[in-house]
Design a protein around this motif. Sequence first.
Motif, PDB file in Angstrom:
ATOM      1  N   GLU A  80       0.833  -1.204   0.000  1.00  0.00           N
ATOM      2  CA  GLU A  80       0.000   0.000   0.000  1.00  0.00           C
ATOM      3  C   GLU A  80       0.868   1.255   0.000  1.00  0.00           C
ATOM      4  OE1 GLU A  80      -3.243   2.233   2.884  1.00  0.00           O
ATOM      5  OE2 GLU A  80      -2.898   0.096   3.136  1.00  0.00           O
ATOM      6  N   THR A  81       1.952   1.231   0.761  1.00  0.00           N
ATOM      7  CA  THR A  81       2.867   2.368   0.799  1.00  0.00           C
ATOM      8  C   THR A  81       3.512   2.589  -0.557  1.00  0.00           C
ATOM      9  OG1 THR A  81       3.306   2.063   3.151  1.00  0.00           O
ATOM     10  CG2 THR A  81       4.937   3.291   1.901  1.00  0.00           C
ATOM     11  N   GLU A  82       3.875   1.501  -1.232  1.00  0.00           N
ATOM     12  CA  GLU A  82       4.492   1.627  -2.548  1.00  0.00           C
ATOM     13  C   GLU A  82       3.541   2.289  -3.542  1.00  0.00           C
ATOM     14  OE1 GLU A  82       6.679  -1.118  -5.936  1.00  0.00           O
ATOM     15  OE2 GLU A  82       6.116  -2.001  -4.012  1.00  0.00           O
ATOM     16  N   SER A  83       2.292   1.857  -3.553  1.00  0.00           N
ATOM     17  CA  SER A  83       1.334   2.469  -4.478  1.00  0.00           C
ATOM     18  C   SER A  83       1.039   3.915  -4.092  1.00  0.00           C
ATOM     19  CB  SER A  83       0.044   1.644  -4.536  1.00  0.00           C
ATOM     20  OG  SER A  83      -0.583   1.618  -3.274  1.00  0.00           O
ATOM     21  N   LEU A  84       1.021   4.221  -2.797  1.00  0.00           N
ATOM     22  CA  LEU A  84       0.794   5.588  -2.349  1.00  0.00           C
ATOM     23  C   LEU A  84       1.935   6.506  -2.788  1.00  0.00           C
ATOM     24  CD1 LEU A  84      -1.007   7.475  -0.535  1.00  0.00           C
ATOM     25  CD2 LEU A  84       0.581   6.918   1.302  1.00  0.00           C
ATOM     26  N   LEU A  85       3.176   6.053  -2.618  1.00  0.00           N
ATOM     27  CA  LEU A  85       4.316   6.874  -3.019  1.00  0.00           C
ATOM     28  C   LEU A  85       4.367   7.052  -4.534  1.00  0.00           C
ATOM     29  CD1 LEU A  85       7.084   5.536  -0.604  1.00  0.00           C
ATOM     30  CD2 LEU A  85       5.859   7.698  -0.461  1.00  0.00           C
ATOM     31  N   ALA A  86       4.025   6.015  -5.277  1.00  0.00           N
ATOM     32  CA  ALA A  86       3.998   6.137  -6.734  1.00  0.00           C
ATOM     33  C   ALA A  86       2.928   7.141  -7.170  1.00  0.00           C
ATOM     34  CB  ALA A  86       3.742   4.774  -7.365  1.00  0.00           C
ATOM     35  N   MET A  87       1.796   7.130  -6.492  1.00  0.00           N
ATOM     36  CA  MET A  87       0.705   8.043  -6.829  1.00  0.00           C
ATOM     37  C   MET A  87       1.091   9.499  -6.541  1.00  0.00           C
ATOM     38  SD  MET A  87      -3.237   8.121  -5.355  1.00  0.00           S
ATOM     39  CE  MET A  87      -3.155   6.383  -5.100  1.00  0.00           C
ATOM     40  N   TYR A  88       1.825   9.719  -5.475  1.00  0.00           N
ATOM     41  CA  TYR A  88       2.200  11.075  -5.056  1.00  0.00           C
ATOM     42  C   TYR A  88       3.673  11.376  -5.351  1.00  0.00           C
ATOM     43  CZ  TYR A  88      -2.260  11.664  -2.706  1.00  0.00           C
ATOM     44  OH  TYR A  88      -3.604  11.798  -2.437  1.00  0.00           O
ATOM     45  N   MET A  89       4.233  10.806  -6.398  1.00  0.00           N
ATOM     46  CA  MET A  89       5.656  10.965  -6.700  1.00  0.00           C
ATOM     47  C   MET A  89       6.094  12.425  -6.835  1.00  0.00           C
ATOM     48  SD  MET A  89       8.592   9.722  -6.829  1.00  0.00           S
ATOM     49  CE  MET A  89       8.175   8.008  -6.676  1.00  0.00           C
ATOM     50  N   PRO A  90       5.349  13.309  -7.499  1.00  0.00           N
ATOM     51  CA  PRO A  90       5.794  14.709  -7.534  1.00  0.00           C
ATOM     52  C   PRO A  90       5.911  15.324  -6.133  1.00  0.00           C
ATOM     53  CG  PRO A  90       4.135  14.331  -9.209  1.00  0.00           C
ATOM     54  CD  PRO A  90       4.180  13.101  -8.359  1.00  0.00           C
ATOM     55  N   GLU A  91       4.995  14.976  -5.253  1.00  0.00           N
ATOM     56  CA  GLU A  91       5.043  15.461  -3.872  1.00  0.00           C
ATOM     57  C   GLU A  91       6.251  14.861  -3.138  1.00  0.00           C
ATOM     58  OE1 GLU A  91       3.701  17.388  -0.333  1.00  0.00           O
ATOM     59  OE2 GLU A  91       2.815  17.567  -2.323  1.00  0.00           O
ATOM     60  N   VAL A  92       6.525  13.589  -3.379  1.00  0.00           N
ATOM     61  CA  VAL A  92       7.677  12.923  -2.755  1.00  0.00           C
ATOM     62  C   VAL A  92       8.966  13.626  -3.165  1.00  0.00           C
ATOM     63  CG1 VAL A  92       9.032  10.783  -2.720  1.00  0.00           C
ATOM     64  CG2 VAL A  92       6.543  10.678  -2.556  1.00  0.00           C
ATOM     65  N   ARG A  93       9.132  13.840  -4.458  1.00  0.00           N
ATOM     66  CA  ARG A  93      10.345  14.500  -4.952  1.00  0.00           C
ATOM     67  C   ARG A  93      10.455  15.926  -4.401  1.00  0.00           C
ATOM     68  NH1 ARG A  93      13.416  12.098  -8.432  1.00  0.00           N
ATOM     69  NH2 ARG A  93      14.229  14.034  -9.314  1.00  0.00           N
ATOM     70  N   ASN A  94       9.345  16.637  -4.315  1.00  0.00           N
ATOM     71  CA  ASN A  94       9.346  17.997  -3.778  1.00  0.00           C
ATOM     72  C   ASN A  94       9.788  17.996  -2.310  1.00  0.00           C
ATOM     73  OD1 ASN A  94       8.671  20.899  -3.933  1.00  0.00           O
ATOM     74  ND2 ASN A  94       7.131  20.314  -2.404  1.00  0.00           N
ATOM     75  N   ARG A  95       9.312  17.046  -1.543  1.00  0.00           N
ATOM     76  CA  ARG A  95       9.704  16.977  -0.127  1.00  0.00           C
ATOM     77  C   ARG A  95      11.200  16.694   0.015  1.00  0.00           C
ATOM     78  NH1 ARG A  95       4.847  13.815   3.122  1.00  0.00           N
ATOM     79  NH2 ARG A  95       3.155  15.210   2.469  1.00  0.00           N
ATOM     80  N   VAL A  96      11.726  15.823  -0.838  1.00  0.00           N
ATOM     81  CA  VAL A  96      13.165  15.520  -0.785  1.00  0.00           C
ATOM     82  C   VAL A  96      13.971  16.770  -1.142  1.00  0.00           C
ATOM     83  CG1 VAL A  96      15.020  14.196  -1.864  1.00  0.00           C
ATOM     84  CG2 VAL A  96      12.901  13.050  -1.203  1.00  0.00           C
ATOM     85  N   LEU A  97      13.582  17.447  -2.211  1.00  0.00           N
ATOM     86  CA  LEU A  97      14.308  18.654  -2.625  1.00  0.00           C
ATOM     87  C   LEU A  97      14.222  19.754  -1.572  1.00  0.00           C
ATOM     88  CD1 LEU A  97      13.333  18.709  -6.402  1.00  0.00           C
ATOM     89  CD2 LEU A  97      15.582  18.201  -5.417  1.00  0.00           C
ATOM     90  N   ALA A  98      13.059  19.920  -0.955  1.00  0.00           N
ATOM     91  CA  ALA A  98      12.906  20.936   0.088  1.00  0.00           C
ATOM     92  C   ALA A  98      13.786  20.607   1.294  1.00  0.00           C
ATOM     93  CB  ALA A  98      11.438  21.038   0.503  1.00  0.00           C
ATOM     94  N   GLU A  99      13.894  19.334   1.619  1.00  0.00           N
ATOM     95  CA  GLU A  99      14.745  18.936   2.753  1.00  0.00           C
ATOM     96  C   GLU A  99      16.224  19.131   2.415  1.00  0.00           C
ATOM     97  OE1 GLU A  99      15.460  17.895   6.580  1.00  0.00           O
ATOM     98  OE2 GLU A  99      13.476  18.192   5.686  1.00  0.00           O
TER      99      GLU A  99
END
Length: 149
Positions: A80-99
């Motif tokens: 479930e986490t894998e599908s959630l992260l794939a669905m929100y990938m732009p948000e994931v990448r944005n959080r990494v870049l912001a950090e």
Amino acid sequence: MRVLRNFFIALLLLAVLAGAGYYYWFVYAARAAMPETTKPEAVLPAPRFFALEPFTVTLNDQRGPHILYLEITLQLVDDETESLLAMYMPEVRNRVLAELAKYEPGPIQTPEGRQNLADAFKQVLSKSYHAERSQPQIERVLFTAFVVQ
């Protein structure tokens, strides 16, 4: 009388030895020949890894800009986490870049600095992406490439 008494003692001794032999032969040896019943080993689930696309960012410090090339792989708890992260990938990448924007190149080049960065990524990426969805379950953050120039 003495012969009769010795005969009974010998007969009693023979009966005891026969009983011990019977016990050893039929009970003890039979148990030793039986295979032990062992509990089946618990089958560990295969680890779930989720690789993010590589990041190339500029980090600034007093000596000028530095380039950081970073590849991140997340160890997840469930599908479930894998599908959630794939669905929100732009948000994931944005959080990494912001950090990453919070860091200077010097501290993150040490083992402690990398561990702190991994912990920060785990905390940031484990936050909920939508109010009606569950939080992602991230077990570990792994760096598969880490280059500062």
